[in-house]
Every structure is written in structure tokens, then in C-alpha cells.
Design an enzyme around this catalytic site. Structure first.
Site, PDB file in Angstrom:
ATOM      1  N   GLU A 265      42.094  40.635  37.433  1.00 32.13           N
ATOM      2  CA  GLU A 265      41.580  41.527  36.377  1.00 32.13           C
ATOM      3  C   GLU A 265      40.222  42.124  36.710  1.00 32.13           C
ATOM      4  O   GLU A 265      39.913  43.244  36.310  1.00 32.13           O
ATOM      5  CB  GLU A 265      41.493  40.767  35.038  1.00 32.13           C
TER       6      GLU A 265
ATOM      7  N   GLY B 230      48.285  38.528  33.795  1.00 32.77           N
ATOM      8  CA  GLY B 230      49.078  37.958  32.706  1.00 32.77           C
ATOM      9  C   GLY B 230      50.313  37.219  33.199  1.00 32.77           C
ATOM     10  O   GLY B 230      50.809  36.311  32.518  1.00 32.77           O
TER      11      GLY B 230
ATOM     12  N   ALA C 280      50.034  41.842  32.833  1.00 30.37           N
ATOM     13  CA  ALA C 280      50.243  42.631  31.618  1.00 30.37           C
ATOM     14  C   ALA C 280      50.422  44.080  32.084  1.00 30.37           C
ATOM     15  O   ALA C 280      50.041  44.436  33.200  1.00 30.37           O
ATOM     16  CB  ALA C 280      49.046  42.494  30.703  1.00 30.37           C
TER      17      ALA C 280
HETATM   18  C1  HXC Z   1      52.119  48.226  35.080  1.00 34.66           C
HETATM   19  C2  HXC Z   1      52.819  47.802  37.208  1.00 34.66           C
HETATM   20  C3  HXC Z   1      52.078  46.593  37.243  1.00 34.66           C
HETATM   21  C4  HXC Z   1      51.345  46.250  36.084  1.00 34.66           C
HETATM   22  C5  HXC Z   1      53.063  46.825  39.147  1.00 34.66           C
HETATM   23  N1  HXC Z   1      53.401  47.895  38.403  1.00 34.66           N
HETATM   24  N2  HXC Z   1      52.250  46.035  38.460  1.00 34.66           N
HETATM   25  N3  HXC Z   1      52.833  48.578  36.127  1.00 34.66           N
HETATM   26  N4  HXC Z   1      51.404  47.075  35.025  1.00 34.66           N
HETATM   27  N5  HXC Z   1      50.652  45.105  36.006  1.00 34.66           N
HETATM   28  C6  HXC Z   1      54.277  49.010  38.784  1.00 34.66           C
HETATM   29  C7  HXC Z   1      53.590  49.949  39.749  1.00 34.66           C
HETATM   30  O1  HXC Z   1      52.764  50.851  39.055  1.00 34.66           O
HETATM   31  C8  HXC Z   1      54.773  50.636  40.388  1.00 34.66           C
HETATM   32  O2  HXC Z   1      55.267  51.620  39.515  1.00 34.66           O
HETATM   33  C9  HXC Z   1      55.803  49.512  40.459  1.00 34.66           C
HETATM   34  O3  HXC Z   1      55.389  48.542  39.504  1.00 34.66           O
HETATM   35  C10 HXC Z   1      55.872  48.853  41.811  1.00 34.66           C
HETATM   36  O4  HXC Z   1      54.568  48.450  42.172  1.00 34.66           O
HETATM   37  P1  HXC Z   1      53.880  48.798  43.590  1.00 34.66           P
HETATM   38  O5  HXC Z   1      52.414  48.690  43.389  1.00 34.66           O
HETATM   39  O6  HXC Z   1      54.413  50.056  44.145  1.00 34.66           O
HETATM   40  O7  HXC Z   1      54.447  47.582  44.474  1.00 34.66           O
HETATM   41  P2  HXC Z   1      53.750  46.898  45.742  1.00 34.66           P
HETATM   42  O8  HXC Z   1      53.144  47.941  46.643  1.00 34.66           O
HETATM   43  O9  HXC Z   1      54.788  45.988  46.286  1.00 34.66           O
HETATM   44  O10 HXC Z   1      52.534  46.028  45.165  1.00 34.66           O
HETATM   45  C11 HXC Z   1      52.756  44.933  44.324  1.00 34.66           C
HETATM   46  C12 HXC Z   1      51.464  44.492  43.600  1.00 34.66           C
HETATM   47  C13 HXC Z   1      50.844  45.730  42.874  1.00 34.66           C
HETATM   48  C14 HXC Z   1      50.468  43.939  44.621  1.00 34.66           C
HETATM   49  C15 HXC Z   1      51.844  43.391  42.629  1.00 34.66           C
HETATM   50  O11 HXC Z   1      51.864  46.351  42.085  1.00 34.66           O
HETATM   51  C16 HXC Z   1      49.713  45.372  41.968  1.00 34.66           C
HETATM   52  O12 HXC Z   1      48.596  45.156  42.422  1.00 34.66           O
HETATM   53  N6  HXC Z   1      49.984  45.340  40.644  1.00 34.66           N
HETATM   54  C17 HXC Z   1      48.945  45.102  39.653  1.00 34.66           C
HETATM   55  C18 HXC Z   1      48.578  43.635  39.643  1.00 34.66           C
HETATM   56  C19 HXC Z   1      47.500  43.388  38.601  1.00 34.66           C
HETATM   57  O13 HXC Z   1      46.388  43.921  38.688  1.00 34.66           O
HETATM   58  N7  HXC Z   1      47.823  42.563  37.599  1.00 34.66           N
HETATM   59  C20 HXC Z   1      46.900  42.227  36.548  1.00 34.66           C
HETATM   60  C21 HXC Z   1      47.068  43.202  35.435  1.00 34.66           C
HETATM   61  S1  HXC Z   1      45.855  42.984  34.198  1.00 34.66           S
HETATM   62  P3  HXC Z   1      55.626  53.103  40.022  1.00 34.66           P
HETATM   63  O14 HXC Z   1      55.961  53.826  38.764  1.00 34.66           O
HETATM   64  O15 HXC Z   1      54.413  53.610  40.757  1.00 34.66           O
HETATM   65  O16 HXC Z   1      56.795  52.883  40.941  1.00 34.66           O
HETATM   66  C22 HXC Z   1      46.415  41.731  33.284  1.00 34.66           C
HETATM   67  C23 HXC Z   1      45.540  41.392  32.126  1.00 34.66           C
HETATM   68  C24 HXC Z   1      45.996  40.143  31.485  1.00 34.66           C
HETATM   69  O17 HXC Z   1      47.423  41.153  33.499  1.00 34.66           O
HETATM   70  C25 HXC Z   1      45.231  39.900  30.266  1.00 34.66           C
HETATM   71  C26 HXC Z   1      46.054  39.715  29.062  1.00 34.66           C
HETATM   72  C27 HXC Z   1      47.402  39.221  29.241  1.00 34.66           C
END
Ligand code: HXC
Length: 262
Positions: free
Chosen positions: A135, A112, A68
Site C-alpha cells: 500500500e 487486502g 482491494a
Molecule cells: C484493481 C487490479 C489489481 C488491484 C491487478 N489488477 N491488481 N485491479 N485492483 N489490486 C488488474 C490490473 O489492473 C490488470 O487489469 C489485471 O488485473 C492484470 O494485472 P497486471 O498488472 O497486468 O498483471 P501482472 O503484470 O502479472 O502483475 C501482477 C501484480 C500487479 C504484481 C499483482 O497487478 C499489481 O501490482 N497489482 C496491484 C497490487 C497492489 O498494489 N495491491 C494492493 C492494493 S491496495 P487490466 O485491465 O490492465 O488488464 C489494498 C488496500 C487494502 O489492497 C486496504 C483495505 C483492504
């Protein structure tokens, strides 16, 4: 009808197959509210289209969806989340879409994104796909069914460990643990394999396909005895469909079935 979307793309790559590609590359397909609204719209359109029998949902080679949208959620208050039923619209995929959805997962399927994949009817992935419920690292918990669907899929021992540690699991593990039906060595093979399965499904009677999806999914909600009864009711009802007559007659006559409702 042709509709242009900002965060997804829709195509009809094979007869009877509708494909939805998540397309928000700058955020690794992070699922914002506008993205889920578009996804729901496209799913509804394919579900209602007489030309479509199976739906393929995919992202990019790098990311199915990285979760998400964390930036959207970061300032949300409890009252806003509660009063707007935040995340509830994600459930439309499981409650209103009657045609089978195949998820083709490559790269990140986190939070998500993992939950979205788990909601689909068939899950295919690359061996290196990166699944997880991270999360806990953000100070929260899965919110789109992850704690329930992942636990049903892989058992409490593994799900509890993954959700409490936030550790990822690979596509290879997803297959070994029964989350994924098949894995593929490459992105190209994943897409080709997913399209082939979607096309196979789309070649059958739409009535039978939709009924099959419905009864298999009931197994996730009902106790066994109720589920078996439910299946029998639906099975009986299919004797009322033209395609059951066509399919069995074609078998007896050693011919190819020409479905009325394809
Ligand atoms: C918003 C996100 C995002 C996310 C990545 N981005 N994941 N933006 N929400 N979930 C954005 C980053 O901020 C970044 O933007 C761009 O995408 C590229 O990501 P990087 O981190 O630079 O890429 P990389 O180094 O290759 O790492 C990839 C990754 C990392 C390991 C997937 O992005 C990451 O850890 N993302 C978050 C994963 C996460 O925690 N997901 C769960 C979310 S909570 P900029 O602007 O900096 O270029 C959730 C709750 C669900 O999902 C409950 C209800 C549905």
C-alpha cells in the site's frame, strides 16, 4: 440453496467441506465491494448450513487476491469512505463466521489479499506464493488489519520493514515466520492438502470444532490470564455437550466416536 455469483464460486468438494473460490481472473481477484459482498454472503450460507463444518477459501493458481480494488478506491473521498464504513464489512469474516476457514494461497496475496488470508484460521500456501503489503507504493497504508495481524504474526521488526518498504515475502518465508502452517511445492498439492485438512476437521464434533476456533482466536485479543480463564469456561461448558460424552465413552470402549453434531 443455490445462488449464482459473479465473482466467486462455491462448491462442496468433500463431506462437510464448503469451498469458496475467488473468481475474478481479469483483475487477479482484486477485491471490489461486490466481491466482498458475495464472499460474505457465501461465508454466512456455509456457516449456517448444517451440512458444513469447515470452509476452504482459495483463489486461482496465479492469484489468491491482488488486493482491494485499486480502481474502485482511486476516486473515493474521505467523506464517502467514512460515511459508508468502507472496508468495515471485511471484518464479518472474523466477527460472525464461527466455523473454521482454511485459506489456500497461491500466487499473489497482496494488500487486502494478504489481509484476507491473515484473517483466516489456518493458512496454507505454495512455496512461491507472493505475499505483501504494498500500500505504501500507492500512497496509503494497510486498511483491513494488515498492520495489526501481520505484526502479531511475524513480529514488529519484520512487519515494520515490509509495510514501510512495500516489499513482498514468499510462501517459504511465510512458513518460516509462522504466518503459514504449511507450504506445498505445487498448486495441486496445496489444494489436496487443504481439502484433506478441511475434511479432517469436518470429521470431528462441530461443537468442539467451533469452540476450539473461538478459544484460539481469543488468544489474539485477550491478556494471557483472561484468555486461560475464557478457555476454562468454554471447556467446562463442553461437559454439557452430547459429543463430549460420546467421544470419551468411545475412547474407553475402543470404538469410533459417532458424533451427534457432525
Ligand atoms: C484493481 C487490479 C489489481 C488491484 C491487478 N489488477 N491488481 N485491479 N485492483 N489490486 C488488474 C490490473 O489492473 C490488470 O487489469 C489485471 O488485473 C492484470 O494485472 P497486471 O498488472 O497486468 O498483471 P501482472 O503484470 O502479472 O502483475 C501482477 C501484480 C500487479 C504484481 C499483482 O497487478 C499489481 O501490482 N497489482 C496491484 C497490487 C497492489 O498494489 N495491491 C494492493 C492494493 S491496495 P487490466 O485491465 O490492465 O488488464 C489494498 C488496500 C487494502 O489492497 C486496504 C483495505 C483492504
Amino acid at each position: 440453496s443455490v445462488k449464482s455469483y459473479d465473482f466467486i464460486q462455491t462448491t462442496e468438494p468433500r463431506p462437510g467441506v464448503g469451498q469458496i473460490t475467488l473468481n475474478r481472473p481479469k483483475a487477479l481477484n482484486a477485491i471490489s465491494t461486490p466481491l466482498i459482498d458475495e464472499l460474505n454472503h457465501a461465508l454466512q450460507a456455509f456457516d449456517q448450513s448444517p451440512d458444513i463444518s469447515a470452509i476452504l477459501l482459495t483463489g486461482s493458481q496465479k492469484a489468491f487476491a491482488a488486493g482491494a480494488d485499486i480502481k474502485e478506491m482511486s476516486t473515493l473521498t474521505f467523506s464517502e469512505a467514512y460515511t459508508t464504513s468502507f472496508i468495515e464489512s471485511w471484518s464479518q469474516l472474523t466477527t460472525t463466521i464461527k466455523k473454521p476457514i482454511i485459506a489456500a494461497v497461491s500466487g499473489h496475496a497482496l494488500g487486502g489479499g494478504c489481509e484476507l488470508a491473515l484473517m483466516c484460521d489456518v493458512l496454507y500456501c505454495t512455496e512461491t506464493a507472493n505475499f505483501g503489503q504494498p500500500e505504501i507504493k500507492l500512497g496509503t497504508i494497510p486498511g483491513a488489519g494488515g498492520s495489526q495481524r501481520l505484526t502479531r504474526a511475524i513480529g514488529k521488526a519484520r512487519a515494520m520493514e515490509l509495510i514501510l518498504t512495500g516489499k513482498s515475502f514468499s510462501g517459504k518465508e511465510a512458513f518460516e515466520w509462522g504466518v503459514a502452517a504449511r507450504t506445498f511445492p505445487t498448486w495441486e498439492e496445496l489444494i489436496e492438502g487443504s481439502l484433506a485438512t478441511a475434511e479432517t476437521i469436518a470429521g470431528y464434533s462441530k461443537v468442539a470444532v467451533m469452540a476450539a476456533k473461538e478459544v484460539v482466536n481469543k488468544s489474539q485479543d485477550l491478556p494471557l490470564r483472561d484468555g486461560v480463564e475464557y478457555e476454562r469456561r468454554v471447556f467446562h461448558s463442553l461437559f454439557g455437550s452430547e459429543d463430549q460424552k460420546i467421544g470419551m465413552k468411545a475412547f474407553a470402549e475402543k470404538k469410533k466416536a459417532e458424533w451427534v453434531h457432525k
